[in-house]
Design a protein around this motif. Structure first.
Motif, PDB file in Angstrom:
ATOM      1  N   GLU A  58      -7.390   5.442   5.482  1.00 36.29           N
ATOM      2  CA  GLU A  58      -6.848   4.184   6.031  1.00 36.29           C
ATOM      3  C   GLU A  58      -7.755   3.598   7.104  1.00 36.29           C
ATOM      4  O   GLU A  58      -7.789   2.391   7.303  1.00 36.29           O
ATOM      5  N   GLU A  59      -8.501   4.464   7.795  1.00 36.83           N
ATOM      6  CA  GLU A  59      -9.244   4.026   8.986  1.00 36.83           C
ATOM      7  C   GLU A  59     -10.740   3.833   8.751  1.00 36.83           C
ATOM      8  O   GLU A  59     -11.433   3.273   9.594  1.00 36.83           O
ATOM      9  N   CYS A  60     -11.238   4.320   7.609  1.00 33.37           N
ATOM     10  CA  CYS A  60     -12.682   4.246   7.329  1.00 33.37           C
ATOM     11  C   CYS A  60     -12.901   3.464   6.034  1.00 33.37           C
ATOM     12  O   CYS A  60     -12.687   4.013   4.936  1.00 33.37           O
ATOM     13  N   PRO A  61     -13.321   2.201   6.117  1.00 34.26           N
ATOM     14  CA  PRO A  61     -13.443   1.339   4.931  1.00 34.26           C
ATOM     15  C   PRO A  61     -14.375   1.889   3.854  1.00 34.26           C
ATOM     16  O   PRO A  61     -14.160   1.635   2.670  1.00 34.26           O
ATOM     17  N   SER A  62     -15.394   2.657   4.249  1.00 30.25           N
ATOM     18  CA  SER A  62     -16.363   3.143   3.253  1.00 30.25           C
ATOM     19  C   SER A  62     -15.800   4.265   2.384  1.00 30.25           C
ATOM     20  O   SER A  62     -16.234   4.469   1.252  1.00 30.25           O
ATOM     21  N   LEU A  63     -14.798   4.999   2.896  1.00 28.70           N
ATOM     22  CA  LEU A  63     -14.311   6.209   2.223  1.00 28.70           C
ATOM     23  C   LEU A  63     -13.453   5.849   1.004  1.00 28.70           C
ATOM     24  O   LEU A  63     -12.466   5.132   1.124  1.00 28.70           O
ATOM     25  N   GLU A  64     -13.875   6.374  -0.174  1.00 26.21           N
ATOM     26  CA  GLU A  64     -13.202   6.018  -1.423  1.00 26.21           C
ATOM     27  C   GLU A  64     -12.420   7.164  -2.053  1.00 26.21           C
ATOM     28  O   GLU A  64     -11.440   6.947  -2.754  1.00 26.21           O
ATOM     29  N   LYS A  65     -12.882   8.417  -1.824  1.00 27.41           N
ATOM     30  CA  LYS A  65     -12.264   9.533  -2.545  1.00 27.41           C
ATOM     31  C   LYS A  65     -12.338  10.818  -1.736  1.00 27.41           C
ATOM     32  O   LYS A  65     -13.337  11.061  -1.044  1.00 27.41           O
ATOM     33  N   ILE A  66     -11.270  11.626  -1.862  1.00 23.90           N
ATOM     34  CA  ILE A  66     -11.239  12.971  -1.262  1.00 23.90           C
ATOM     35  C   ILE A  66     -11.298  13.984  -2.402  1.00 23.90           C
ATOM     36  O   ILE A  66     -10.525  13.898  -3.360  1.00 23.90           O
TER      37      ILE A  66
ATOM     38  N   GLU B 223      -3.792  23.666  -2.833  1.00 23.78           N
ATOM     39  CA  GLU B 223      -3.375  22.511  -2.023  1.00 23.78           C
ATOM     40  C   GLU B 223      -2.786  21.450  -2.956  1.00 23.78           C
ATOM     41  O   GLU B 223      -3.414  21.042  -3.940  1.00 23.78           O
ATOM     42  N   ARG B 224      -1.566  21.000  -2.641  1.00 23.84           N
ATOM     43  CA  ARG B 224      -0.912  19.992  -3.490  1.00 23.84           C
ATOM     44  C   ARG B 224      -1.545  18.627  -3.257  1.00 23.84           C
ATOM     45  O   ARG B 224      -1.713  18.210  -2.108  1.00 23.84           O
ATOM     46  N   ILE B 225      -1.931  17.960  -4.324  1.00 27.76           N
ATOM     47  CA  ILE B 225      -2.517  16.626  -4.203  1.00 27.76           C
ATOM     48  C   ILE B 225      -1.403  15.646  -3.833  1.00 27.76           C
ATOM     49  O   ILE B 225      -0.417  15.501  -4.566  1.00 27.76           O
ATOM     50  N   ILE B 226      -1.561  14.983  -2.700  1.00 25.62           N
ATOM     51  CA  ILE B 226      -0.490  14.094  -2.227  1.00 25.62           C
ATOM     52  C   ILE B 226      -0.988  12.664  -2.019  1.00 25.62           C
ATOM     53  O   ILE B 226      -0.325  11.851  -1.395  1.00 25.62           O
ATOM     54  N   HIS B 227      -2.177  12.357  -2.534  1.00 24.89           N
ATOM     55  CA  HIS B 227      -2.702  10.998  -2.396  1.00 24.89           C
ATOM     56  C   HIS B 227      -3.493  10.660  -3.660  1.00 24.89           C
ATOM     57  O   HIS B 227      -4.259  11.476  -4.156  1.00 24.89           O
ATOM     58  N   ASP B 228      -3.281   9.429  -4.184  1.00 22.88           N
ATOM     59  CA  ASP B 228      -3.912   9.086  -5.467  1.00 22.88           C
ATOM     60  C   ASP B 228      -5.426   8.901  -5.384  1.00 22.88           C
ATOM     61  O   ASP B 228      -6.096   8.804  -6.405  1.00 22.88           O
ATOM     62  N   GLN B 229      -5.975   8.881  -4.176  1.00 23.98           N
ATOM     63  CA  GLN B 229      -7.434   8.799  -4.033  1.00 23.98           C
ATOM     64  C   GLN B 229      -8.047  10.180  -3.798  1.00 23.98           C
ATOM     65  O   GLN B 229      -9.152  10.306  -3.301  1.00 23.98           O
ATOM     66  N   SER B 230      -7.285  11.223  -4.158  1.00 24.36           N
ATOM     67  CA  SER B 230      -7.796  12.587  -4.004  1.00 24.36           C
ATOM     68  C   SER B 230      -7.666  13.351  -5.315  1.00 24.36           C
ATOM     69  O   SER B 230      -6.816  13.041  -6.150  1.00 24.36           O
TER      70      SER B 230
END
Length: 588
Positions: A122-130, A137-144
């Protein structure tokens, strides 16, 4: 030229030989060179499919692991840029690195790293994927996405991108004892030429049979460059994720090489001294005899002189009776231990040498791709940091500052042209910020950090590191910080080694409720005053500590008092304990 090229060579030369080791459940697993190349190539292709191109930044926010090094090599193989983040960094510290570097993808280690990375999306515009290392670890975000799922469909075939020597390989953010971390830009040529220089310097025999143990953080240039060097030479590297488990894992992993910082060796030295002092007079006598024999034996080896048969026989006996047991606790096979990050006392280097473990003391910075100078295998001089590597030039400039030129020198600080200009002279020498001298044989001795040198109100210069080492070599002192700048005399903040102090308190029948109670006890205060006076008896009068304050706890990384590489942030400590320091100067 590409750092990752050794993958192809080693997969051809040693396809079934173990390349890396890693903890798997309760035991250890490994990948051979053929399998490692496959995993790295699949990861590289997955990065390309995710849109990563030459020059894009890939961040790694994790403890040491097999995944750390495979992601690093995959990133380098496609010409992208690795941006390591210390696993101990907070979300805000990691945010600074992501924002400054413009990283597009981040590999996370544990749950805390993953949670922080989600907030950073949310805070770093360049970051696209984790990319998440741990499958549990349960995936809890659609960009991961889990790493295994990320690389599964990718091809195993890859042509490693041919890079120029001045193409950017990594941006390493200095942990720094002062100021905001700056991104050091290191090139493919910096690493590859540094590797070549080390192999030329040491002339190792059968290096592919060595086994290195990576337990310092890979985020730091010291462990990372050593690990990549070891792998480039065909050696196996095992990665320790939980650094607190080093003592129990060493006998299992049985490495032949391992780099570490002086504090690690200090602790071993202190522990052995404690054990011997509490042993019977007979055992003490045998130990001291063995140490004397070991010192004679390895002194002749150091000087490349022939060893008399009688001394060889004595050494074999000393090794059987004493040294083997100590070395067994370190795995039994260690012989080569690069040591850097801070100064180390000559007596500790000599102590390990006597046992047949070569502490390869060296000197360098992140900005110099680690090593500028280090001990050779023979003819090294204790108390120095050795001789310059091939391809490195060193000279002493104004104010005794060490200036350097050569293969390892960084391109500059990322996005910081003014900061970069400050650390280079007009004719291109890099200013290290350290003071030193060079003797007739070319050995470099570090006298101190320029910014750490203290000037008393009487005009005397104090070099704190040497005195602090003197104190922390003692079993009762865990940490020490000298105070002298602008003051009329030297004082010190002392963190006791509470393990040994509590044992002493038991012997003295001292009762206490807490560490705060213990350090205020008059017997304890007097004990430390006497101990400090004894330890510093050989110092010049203006260097001697006149007053001390005992602290009830260690300096902490999470409180900003220490860097991730375990160096004390002097400025932070002095500010935090200002009242206690002022108390030591009342009336003066």
């Amino acid at each position: 030229m590409n750092i990752a090229n050794f993958l192809i060579t080693n997969a051809q030369n040693y396809p079934l030989k173990q390349a890396i080791g890693f903890k798997s459940g309760a035991g250890w697993s490994h990948l051979n060179w053929r399998k490692l190349k496959t995993v790295v190539f699949k990861t590289a292709n997955a990065l390309k499919e995710a849109g990563i191109q030459k020059g894009d930044r890939v961040a790694i926010y994790s403890d040491n692991s097999a995944e750390w090094i495979t992601m690093d090599l995959a990133t380098l193989a496609i010409g992208a840029v690795t941006v390591p983040i210390y696993s101990t960094n907070t979300k805000d510290q990691a945010k600074h690195v992501i924002l400054d570097s413009g990283a597009k993808i981040i590999l996370t280690g544990n749950k805390e790293h993953y949670d922080n990375a989600i907030a950073l999306l949310e805070e770093c515009p360049s970051l696209e994927k984790i990319i998440v290392t741990k499958t549990y670890e349960r995936i809890i975000h659609d960009q991961s996405v889990h790493l295994q799922k990320f690389i599964k469909p990718a091809s195993e075939n890859l042509e490693i991108l041919d890079m120029q020597e001045d193409d950017l390989a990594t941006i390493i953010y200095t942990s720094g004892t002062t100021g905001t971390p700056k991104g050091v830009m290191l090139m493919h040529g910096n690493f590859v030429k540094a590797f070549d220089a080390h192999f030329e310097f040491f002339k190792f025999k059968n290096f592919e049979d060595e086994h290195s143990f990576a337990f310092l953080p890979l985020t730091h240039v010291f462990e990372r460059s050593w690990t990549l060097l070891a792998m480039s030479g065909g050696a196996k590297v095992s990665f320790l994720t939980n650094t607190k488990a080093i003592a129990e894992e060493l006998p299992i992993v049985q490495p032949t090489m391992m780099c570490s910082v002086p504090r690690f060796y200090q602790k071993i030295y202190i522990k052995i001294q404690e054990t011997i002092q509490s042993s019977s007079p007979t055992k003490q006598k045998i130990f001291n005899w063995a140490l004397g024999v070991g010192s004679q034996y390895h002194e002749l080896k150091r000087q490349e002189k022939s060893i008399p048969l009688g001394l060889s026989l004595k050494y074999n006996l000393a090794n059987t009776l004493v040294f083997k047991k100590i070395k067994g606790q370190l795995g039994g096979r260690l012989w080569f231990m690069p040591c850097g990050g801070a100064s180390i006392s000559p007596e500790i280097a000599k102590f390990f040498d006597a046992m047949g473990i070569h502490l390869t003391v060296g000197y360098g910075l992140t900005e110099t791709t680690a090593t500028l100078a280090l001990y050779p295998l023979t003819k090294y001089k204790f108390g120095t940091t050795g001789r310059t590597l091939p391809g490195v030039e060193i000279k002493i400039g104004d104010d005794e500052e060490i200036l350097a030129k050569g293969n390892g020198i960084m391109k500059g600080y990322y996005n910081r042209p003014e900061e970069t200009a400050k650390v280079f002279t007009e004719d291109g020498w890099f200013r290290t910020g350290d003071c030193g001298t060079i003797d007739a044989e070319g050995n470099l001795t570090i006298t101190d950090r320029i910014k750490d040198l203290m000037k008393t109100s009487n005009g005397k210069y104090i070099s704190p590191q040497a005195t602090e080492n003197l104190l922390t070599n003692d079993a009762f002192v865990q940490q020490a910080v000298l105070i002298a700048e602008g003051r009329s005399y030297v004082t010190a903040l002392i963190v006791p080694n509470f393990e040994t102090l509590e044992e002493k308190a038991k012997q003295e029948n001292i009762t206490y409720q807490s560490h705060e109670d213990l350090i205020k006890n008059p017997i304890v205060v007097e004990f430390y005053n006497q101990k400090i006076n004894e330890l510093q008896k050989d110092l010049a009068s203006y260097e001697k500590i006149k007053k001390i304050s005992l602290l009830p706890r260690d300096f902490q990384m999470d409180l900003g008092e220490m860097t991730p590489t375990l160096k004390v942030r002097r400025k932070v400590v002095v500010e935090k304990f200002a009242d206690l320091i002022d108390e030591m100067y009342k009336g003066h």
